[in-house]
Design an enzyme around this catalytic site. Structure first.
Site, PDB file in Angstrom:
ATOM      1  N   SER A 114     -27.100   5.199   7.542  1.00 32.82           N
ATOM      2  CA  SER A 114     -26.109   4.249   7.299  1.00 32.82           C
ATOM      3  C   SER A 114     -24.956   4.429   8.012  1.00 32.82           C
ATOM      4  O   SER A 114     -24.106   5.640   8.246  1.00 32.82           O
ATOM      5  CB  SER A 114     -25.806   4.272   5.777  1.00 32.82           C
ATOM      6  N   ALA A 115     -24.411   3.634   9.102  1.00 31.05           N
ATOM      7  CA  ALA A 115     -23.482   3.936  10.107  1.00 31.05           C
ATOM      8  C   ALA A 115     -22.279   4.127   9.589  1.00 31.05           C
ATOM      9  O   ALA A 115     -21.583   4.703  10.148  1.00 31.05           O
ATOM     10  CB  ALA A 115     -23.470   2.673  11.181  1.00 31.05           C
ATOM     11  N   HIS A 116     -21.923   3.663   8.315  1.00 32.65           N
ATOM     12  CA  HIS A 116     -20.480   3.928   7.865  1.00 32.65           C
ATOM     13  C   HIS A 116     -20.338   5.310   7.537  1.00 32.65           C
ATOM     14  O   HIS A 116     -19.136   5.836   7.026  1.00 32.65           O
ATOM     15  CB  HIS A 116     -19.991   2.977   6.795  1.00 32.65           C
ATOM     16  N   ASN A 121     -25.372  14.065  -1.638  1.00 35.74           N
ATOM     17  CA  ASN A 121     -23.893  13.415  -1.385  1.00 35.74           C
ATOM     18  C   ASN A 121     -22.754  13.845  -2.270  1.00 35.74           C
ATOM     19  O   ASN A 121     -21.606  13.707  -1.883  1.00 35.74           O
ATOM     20  CB  ASN A 121     -23.934  12.055  -1.559  1.00 35.74           C
ATOM     21  N   GLY A 147     -28.053   1.887   3.765  1.00 42.33           N
ATOM     22  CA  GLY A 147     -28.869   3.038   3.078  1.00 42.33           C
ATOM     23  C   GLY A 147     -29.455   2.578   2.055  1.00 42.33           C
ATOM     24  O   GLY A 147     -30.745   2.728   1.752  1.00 42.33           O
ATOM     25  N   THR A 148     -28.979   1.583   1.217  1.00 40.94           N
ATOM     26  CA  THR A 148     -29.560   1.334  -0.159  1.00 40.94           C
ATOM     27  C   THR A 148     -30.655   0.287   0.306  1.00 40.94           C
ATOM     28  O   THR A 148     -31.662   0.458  -0.471  1.00 40.94           O
ATOM     29  CB  THR A 148     -28.448   0.480  -0.927  1.00 40.94           C
ATOM     30  N   GLN A 175     -26.666  11.131   4.285  1.00 40.72           N
ATOM     31  CA  GLN A 175     -25.446  12.092   4.380  1.00 40.72           C
ATOM     32  C   GLN A 175     -25.652  12.966   5.618  1.00 40.72           C
ATOM     33  O   GLN A 175     -24.690  13.976   5.928  1.00 40.72           O
ATOM     34  CB  GLN A 175     -25.407  13.006   3.142  1.00 40.72           C
ATOM     35  N   CYS A 205     -19.914   6.206  -4.684  1.00 45.32           N
ATOM     36  CA  CYS A 205     -20.510   4.990  -5.057  1.00 45.32           C
ATOM     37  C   CYS A 205     -20.767   4.329  -6.413  1.00 45.32           C
ATOM     38  O   CYS A 205     -20.885   3.636  -6.869  1.00 45.32           O
ATOM     39  CB  CYS A 205     -22.032   5.258  -4.404  1.00 45.32           C
ATOM     40  N   THR A 237     -30.954 -13.220  10.123  1.00 43.49           N
ATOM     41  CA  THR A 237     -30.358 -13.026  11.421  1.00 43.49           C
ATOM     42  C   THR A 237     -29.809 -11.353  11.251  1.00 43.49           C
ATOM     43  O   THR A 237     -29.035 -11.308  10.580  1.00 43.49           O
ATOM     44  CB  THR A 237     -29.293 -14.042  11.737  1.00 43.49           C
TER      45      THR A 237
HETATM   46  N1  PLP Z   1     -28.066   7.456  -0.005  1.00 45.01           N
HETATM   47  C1  PLP Z   1     -27.103   8.475   0.012  1.00 45.01           C
HETATM   48  C2  PLP Z   1     -27.337   9.760  -0.043  1.00 45.01           C
HETATM   49  C3  PLP Z   1     -25.534   8.032   0.144  1.00 45.01           C
HETATM   50  O1  PLP Z   1     -24.810   9.139   0.052  1.00 45.01           O
HETATM   51  C4  PLP Z   1     -25.326   6.474   0.136  1.00 45.01           C
HETATM   52  C5  PLP Z   1     -24.057   6.272   0.067  1.00 45.01           C
HETATM   53  O2  PLP Z   1     -23.067   6.886  -0.696  1.00 45.01           O
HETATM   54  C6  PLP Z   1     -26.409   5.851   0.209  1.00 45.01           C
HETATM   55  C7  PLP Z   1     -27.710   6.306  -0.160  1.00 45.01           C
HETATM   56  C8  PLP Z   1     -26.047   4.453   0.284  1.00 45.01           C
HETATM   57  O3  PLP Z   1     -25.927   3.956   1.429  1.00 45.01           O
HETATM   58  P1  PLP Z   1     -25.045   2.394   1.695  1.00 45.01           P
HETATM   59  O4  PLP Z   1     -23.812   2.563   1.466  1.00 45.01           O
HETATM   60  O5  PLP Z   1     -25.263   2.444   3.413  1.00 45.01           O
HETATM   61  O6  PLP Z   1     -25.759   1.399   1.005  1.00 45.01           O
END
Ligand code: PLP
Length: 380
Positions: free
Chosen positions: A198-200, A150, A70-71, A178, A328, A236
């Site tokens: 974001s898959a996780h 989040n 996501g970042t 989210q 985070c 890659t």
């Molecule tokens: N954006 C939101 C709203 C999130 O909650 C998070 C992770 O907590 C991210 C972005 C970042 O995602 P990633 O961990 O895949 O970089």
């Protein structure tokens, strides 16, 4: 008993996802850019995964680009739109994730665009009247507003914001990290130029995500290198991650109603137990409102107490993993920027519980008891 209630931070892998990834971890190792059969096998898996994701979001596969999460996706889209499309004003809010806020700080410090922050109401929802005003004053802006927060779970109305953006010829990006996998996003019904996943966060692997960029938007890549992802992201590809991402999203959509009602029951149960067991408890933002918040997040606002100092530590010792504000930022001793922005009382403790389909009612009862007994003990 050890209970994991920090699913907004990350989620456990689904065993179906592990099974789908396994061949790409063990035997199918070819580089997708190679033209021989080993490479073609990997290439075909990537394109299949892209098609699955595109179908679920109701977009074209050519509008999906894989990233490391996501970042990276937020950084790529926001910087790309500002750099490539001549946007001089960006409208956002103070409760976005740092993946957005720190990107905007960077853009501002480089003098690339002016950043405007929309007001929030007393529950932390966007003041749509103020957003309309900002858009009136700054047409042709980029609006970047998240779908669900989040930390407090507040949900924004993507359809409404998209329509406001259309009226002022503005671009609309949403950090949907989210909500992807937990809500349906039918992108044909939304005026959204870009969104990210974001898959996780939905039982897929870490280190893989995607960005949707609406066809026809010509933005420069953020990561320069090879011609992967149709020249939009050099490097890659993370083949097993991509396969796992698509499988995880497929499962989420397949069973979404079942997962949602299970998790909503858990959230309702936790609220009722805490209301009954803990004097003076309330909820930050609108997280106790099932209509207006993400069903998997509950941000509990605790009474003033010396217990608040060691709250997460003591919950952990008691067998409950949860977080205070955004996971985070855990490890940094700066408080939650979200709770600060919505004017939460700094004297009161805050703990974010976030649920998944793998949690049970027994786990919720256990967590409610562990939390309540900390406060009863400290008041005695
Ligand atoms: N954006 C939101 C709203 C999130 O909650 C998070 C992770 O907590 C991210 C972005 C970042 O995602 P990633 O961990 O895949 O970089």
């Amino acid at each position: 008993m050890r209970v994991y209630l920090d699913n907004a931070s990350t989620t456990p892998l689904d065993t179906e996802v592990i099974a789908a990834m396994e061949p790409f971890l063990k035997t199918h190792f070819g580089n997708p850019s190679s033209i021989h059969s080993h490479g073609r096998e990997s290439r075909s898996a990537i394109e299949k995964a892209r098609k699955v994701i595109a179908e679920l979001l109701n977009v074209s596969p050519s509008e999906i680009f894989f990233t490391s999460g996501g970042t990276e996706a937020d950084n790529s889209v926001i910087c790309g739109i500002v750099h490539s499309l001549g946007v001089k004003n960006v409208i956002s809010s103070r409760i976005e994730h740092h993946a957005v806020l720190h990107t905007l700080d960077h853009i501002s410090s480089q003098g690339l665009a002016n950043i405007h922050y929309v007001n929030l109401d007393e529950k932390g929802h966007i003041d749509y009247g103020h957003l309309a005003e900002l858009l009136n004053q700054n047409p042709n802006s980029l609006v970047t507003l998240m779908h669900a927060n989040n930390e407090i779970g507040n949900i924004s109305d993507l359809e409404y914001i998209g329509n406001l953006c259309k009226e002022s010829d503005s671009y609309f990006h949403s950090d949907t990290v989210q909500t992807v996998g937990h809500y349906v996003h039918n992108l044909q019904l939304l005026n959204l130029h870009s969104m990210v996943g974001s898959a996780h966060k939905f039982h897929g692997p870490k280190g893989i995500g995607f960005m949707y960029i609406r066809g026809g938007l010509k933005i420069d890549p953020y990561i320069h290198g090879g011609s992967q992802e149709r020249n939009m992201r050099g490097g890659t590809e993370n083949v097993y991650g991509i396969v796992g991402l698509a499988k995880a999203l497929e499962i989420c959509y397949r069973d979404m109603n079942k997962h949602r009602s299970h998790i909503e029951n858990l959230k309702t149960l936790l609220i009722s137990k805490l209301d009954g067991q803990l004097d003076g408890v309330s909820y930050n933002g609108d997280s106790a409102n099932l209509e207006k918040s993400n069903y998997k997040v509950l941000n509990v606002c605790l009474p003033e107490s010396p217990e608040n100092e060691m709250l997460l530590f003591n919950l952990d010792i008691g067998g409950v993993s949860a977080s205070g504000g955004s996971a985070c930022t855990s490890g940094s001793n700066l408080g939650s920027h979200v709770l600060k922005a919505i004017g939460a009382d700094p004297e009161r403790g805050a703990v974010r519980f976030s649920f998944s389909r793998f949690n049970t009612e027994d786990e919720i009862l256990f967590a409610a008891e562990r939390l309540s007994e900390l406060y009863v003990t400290s008041q005695e």
